[in-house]
Design an enzyme around this catalytic site. Structure first.
Site, PDB file in Angstrom:
ATOM      1  N   LYS A 149       0.749  -1.117  -0.028  1.00 57.85           N
ATOM      2  CA  LYS A 149       0.027   0.076   0.159  1.00 57.85           C
ATOM      3  C   LYS A 149       0.855   1.214  -0.147  1.00 57.85           C
ATOM      4  CE  LYS A 149      -4.004   1.817   2.631  1.00 57.85           C
ATOM      5  NZ  LYS A 149      -5.011   1.282   3.815  1.00 57.85           N
ATOM      6  N   SER A 171      -9.596  -1.305   6.945  1.00 62.70           N
ATOM      7  CA  SER A 171      -9.247  -1.328   5.448  1.00 62.70           C
ATOM      8  C   SER A 171      -8.455  -2.451   4.947  1.00 62.70           C
ATOM      9  CB  SER A 171      -8.284  -0.041   5.383  1.00 62.70           C
ATOM     10  OG  SER A 171      -8.938   1.220   5.540  1.00 62.70           O
ATOM     11  N   SER A 196      -9.663   1.478   2.954  1.00 61.12           N
ATOM     12  CA  SER A 196      -8.891   2.177   2.055  1.00 61.12           C
ATOM     13  C   SER A 196      -7.787   1.352   1.322  1.00 61.12           C
ATOM     14  CB  SER A 196      -8.174   3.233   2.816  1.00 61.12           C
ATOM     15  OG  SER A 196      -7.248   2.565   3.754  1.00 61.12           O
TER      16      SER A 196
HETATM   17  N1  GLN Z   1     -13.314   3.301   6.749  1.00 58.66           N
HETATM   18  C1  GLN Z   1     -12.490   3.659   7.666  1.00 58.66           C
HETATM   19  C2  GLN Z   1     -12.091   5.201   7.852  1.00 58.66           C
HETATM   20  O1  GLN Z   1     -12.500   5.758   6.743  1.00 58.66           O
HETATM   21  C3  GLN Z   1     -11.283   2.747   7.969  1.00 58.66           C
HETATM   22  C4  GLN Z   1     -10.170   3.055   7.165  1.00 58.66           C
HETATM   23  C5  GLN Z   1      -9.156   2.433   7.567  1.00 58.66           C
HETATM   24  O2  GLN Z   1      -9.061   1.110   8.340  1.00 58.66           O
HETATM   25  N2  GLN Z   1      -7.744   2.941   7.353  1.00 58.66           N
HETATM   26  O3  GLN Z   1     -11.430   5.778   8.822  1.00 58.66           O
END
Ligand code: GLN
Length: 483
Positions: free
Chosen positions: A75, A174, A150
């Site tokens: 990532k 994510s 994400s």
């Molecule tokens: N959807 C969650 C957020 O927007 C989780 C994001 C993540 O795990 N990085 O914070």
């Protein structure tokens, strides 16, 4: 589901294939497919070929390890020495770190091959990967749908066979949620099990690196390679290794079902999850009803804590030390304000403001402190549940992949869709998402298996049963590397 890693590793060690040949095969499919999928935001093919040569040398010398010569992706928020690491944000445009994240360093020590950096929501804030400055990745199972987020780029790359595996980060789901949306496996280890050194911070008390893979066995191999205590991360800890033998025996396993995960759930999702649970029950697992009364509170608790920590973590992007700097300013203050206004996207700015607000002296007690108190309460409820059962089974997400563009006009619905994944981060627990069927539109549904702290091995062990029974089988996507 195929064990891509062990299959490839065998081929490499039997000299049916060299790592350079395998890497070239991945490069060629990425060149053909990435335009449509947008999984990779930066490719590192020169590095990959050099690493592949080194891997071939290790294999020749008889020093191969499980991940030697296997091409993978990281990532874009995982630091790579001398290679672009931008968090898919304008503010980190052109940023090349001077060191490797520990998780990547450990993979390199095994002779892994890095194909590139994958797409994500800007600074990992989102559930669709659409806030990326490079544009959204597309779900290989349906190009009009999001990949989830994400770590959407990594899930898409694995799903389309543009990488053997990926590392993502999971602050509130994510790794698991994009894995569910793309029909692959996503594993979030216990908080601290994998060092966060070199993972660009979002919510430090929640962030965790985890693998996205084609199969549960692959997840176990990658997890074993990256886990362990690290002197560069004070929150890292030693966890037991993955079970050496995944044999799919679930007789006597106590599966907890907390009704709160299922309240008001889309019937297609609950029936897919229930169907998987029944298969475990038929094989001798015991189903136990438990309750996490404050489960729904985890969502606001998460968004308060994550934003508070983000507002502090992102304070370092000032135009002086990293990446982008605005032009035409007459004072340092103006330069910082302009850089942050132009460099951060709307979602990131919103969360920094929210976080600053909940930490401000007038509102600290009403929001941040309250969230911390509730966090302890939710942790206690999970702990109590795990006194009665070994693992909890739940949906990964209350919905399948959104249509591209949905989250733009539906911010609240998008936040609400994190309801089943965020409690796990709030409590620092391990959890895996594995496919358990599709909805009427053919979009994958994820089954989430949650363990108590340090029960990472148990989570992997139980997930393997579903894989062995063929509960997780989804069609392969054409156009990627054929294994
Ligand atoms: N959807 C969650 C957020 O927007 C989780 C994001 C993540 O795990 N990085 O914070």
């Amino acid at each position: 589901m195929k064990d891509v890693i062990s299959t490839l590793s065998k081929k490499l060690q039997n000299k049916e294939l060299s790592s350079v040949e395998l890497t070239k095969a991945y490069i060629s499919v990425i060149e053909k497919q990435n335009g449509a999928i947008n999984a990779y935001v930066n490719t590192t093919f020169d590095t990959a070929l050099k690493q592949a040569e080194y891997a071939d040398k290790l294999i020749k010398e008889g020093n191969a390890m499980p991940l030697t010569g296997i091409p993978m992706t990281l990532k874009d928020n995982i630091a790579t020495d001398g290679l672009l690491t931008t968090c898919c944000s304008k503010i980190l445009r052109g940023f090349k770190p001077y060191y490797d994240a520990t998780a990547y360093k450990k993979l390199k020590e095994q002779g892994a091959v890095l194909l590139g950096k994958t797409n994500m929501d800007e600074f990992a804030m989102g559930s669709t990967s659409e806030t990326s400055v490079y544009g959204a990745p597309k779900n290989p199972r349906n190009l009009s749908r999001v990949t989830g987020g994400s770590s959407g780029g990594g899930a898409a790359a694995v799903c389309a066979n543009l990488a053997a595996y990926a590392l993502g980060s999971d602050t509130g789901g994510s790794v698991r949620q994009p894995a569910a949306f793309c029909g692959v496996v996503g594993f979030k280890p216990t908080y601290g099990a994998v060092s966060r050194y070199g993972l660009i911070a979002y919510g430090s008390s929640l962030d965790q690196i985890g693998p996205i893979t084609h199969s549960v066995s692959d997840a176990a191999v990658v997890y074993d390679a990256i886990r362990g205590i690290d002197k560069m991360d004070m929150t890292s800890c030693e966890t037991p290794s993955s079970p050496t033998k995944l044999d799919g025996q679930v007789k006597g396993l106590k599966i907890g079902i907390a009704k709160e995960f299922f309240e008001g759930l889309n019937p297609e999702i609950s029936s897919a999850v229930n169907c998987a649970v029944s298969a475990y029950q038929k094989a001798g697992a015991e189903i136990i009803e438990v309750s996490i009364p404050d489960l729904k509170t985890a969502l606001p608790v998460y968004y308060i804590i994550a934003c508070a920590e983000a507002s502090s973590n992102l304070g370092r992007y000032d135009g002086i030390r990293y990446g982008y700097r605005a032009e035409n300013y007459s004072s340092v203050d103006e330069m910082i304000i302009k850089t942050r206004t132009e460099g951060f996207g709307k979602e990131v700015q919103k969360r920094i403001m929210l976080g600053t607000y909940v930490l401000s002296s007038g509102y600290f007690d009403a929001y941040y402190k309250k969230a911390c108190i509730l966090r302890e309460r939710i942790k206690g409820e999970f702990k109590k549940a795990f006194e009665k059962c070994d693992l909890l089974f739940a949906p990964t997400a209350p919905n399948t992949a959104f249509k591209l563009g949905f989250s733009g006009g539906n911010a609240i619905e998008t936040y609400l869709s994190d309801v089943s994944t965020v409690p796990v981060n709030v409590c620092g627990l391990p959890a895996i998402s594995i496919p358990c069927g599709t909805d009427k539109k053919g979009l994958p549904i994820g089954l989430q298996i949650i363990g108590g702290k340090f029960a990472d091995g148990k989570v992997l062990f139980a997930a393997y049963f579903a894989e062995k029974e063929g509960l997780c089988t989804l069609p392969e996507i054409e156009g990627g590397v054929k294994i």
